[in-house]
Design a protein around this motif. Sequence first.
Motif, PDB file in Angstrom:
ATOM      1  N   MET A   1       0.826  -1.202   0.000  1.00  0.00           N
ATOM      2  CA  MET A   1       0.000   0.000   0.000  1.00  0.00           C
ATOM      3  C   MET A   1       0.861   1.254   0.000  1.00  0.00           C
ATOM      4  SD  MET A   1      -1.384   2.651   1.897  1.00  0.00           S
ATOM      5  CE  MET A   1      -1.405   2.232   3.638  1.00  0.00           C
TER       6      MET A   1
ATOM      7  N   SER B   1       2.548   1.831  -3.315  1.00  0.00           N
ATOM      8  CA  SER B   1       1.659   2.385  -4.340  1.00  0.00           C
ATOM      9  C   SER B   1       1.479   3.888  -4.155  1.00  0.00           C
ATOM     10  CB  SER B   1       0.308   1.664  -4.328  1.00  0.00           C
ATOM     11  OG  SER B   1      -0.508   2.054  -3.235  1.00  0.00           O
TER      12      SER B   1
ATOM     13  N   GLU C   1      -4.652  -0.430  -2.408  1.00  0.00           N
ATOM     14  CA  GLU C   1      -3.586   0.206  -3.182  1.00  0.00           C
ATOM     15  C   GLU C   1      -4.214   1.246  -4.088  1.00  0.00           C
ATOM     16  OE1 GLU C   1      -0.965  -2.410  -5.286  1.00  0.00           O
ATOM     17  OE2 GLU C   1      -0.803  -3.837  -3.618  1.00  0.00           O
TER      18      GLU C   1
END
Length: 296
Positions: free
Chosen positions: A21, A24, A92
């Motif tokens: 996460m 991203s 994400e």
Amino acid sequence: MKPDISVITVNYNGLELTAAMIASLRQYVSTPIETIVVDNGSLRDEAHLLAERFPGIVAIRSERNLGFAGGNNLGLRAAQGRYLLLLNNDTEVGDDSLHYLCDALENHPRWGAVSPKIRFADPPRPIQFAGYTPLSKITLRNGLVGFNREDDGSYDTPHETPYAHGAAMMVRRETIEQAGEMPELYFLYYEELDWSERITRSGWDIGYEPRCTVFHKESRTTGRESPLRTYYLTRNRLLFGWRNRRGAARLLMVLYQCGVAAPKNAATALLRGRGDLARATVRGIGAFFTMKNKMG
């Protein structure tokens, strides 16, 4: 200079999910952001591991699991941004669109919170959330607008929604000042619905902004069908109804959940050979009544 957005995420034994996460965000987002990770009682100090991997993040270690709301509240108290984005660690981003959530709050002064379009992360990546329908008073049932539909442009109009989605929701600082922090008594599930009720009762509206998209790897932490999930969903559905219904609606809600919905769920689980889920349902009902008696 303070960041425009503070992104708060809660990690619980999910190092690689959380790392993906954060990666991203760093790959796609150009808006100045502050990334806050609350390691919520993981077996090892994953806050330290994430801080080593991603210099510059704010990594907070809680030695015990404070629950979803407690972890987020810990992050909110440390946040410096103008806007506060609660983002699940199993999500994400795939583009530079977080700033549209800020734009939505700027352009809709009565919106106290806003959620983006949420799509499932697994191919073909259909829509998970494009808004909610209202919860019925007794059965506490509602629907996800656009659920499992192709993202073909049909859900690209911003609109108000009765509830924000807990996987991705941005709030103003003023919203928290007026509505309070996320309620911590749920521990897991229904916190964002209760918080949304408090936000709207404080005079704010809640919005859906489709120009921003977040991809969700749903239920990777608790499992899509687990005793833990069943227990908290059963307990917290009743708890939510008890806190947000009054008079005859409250009584009928309890009777329906305990006399119809929960027995049906338990029976279905037994027929499928999932006695663990049936037992979790019963425990959830018992836990609700214990909490209700303490609350008075």
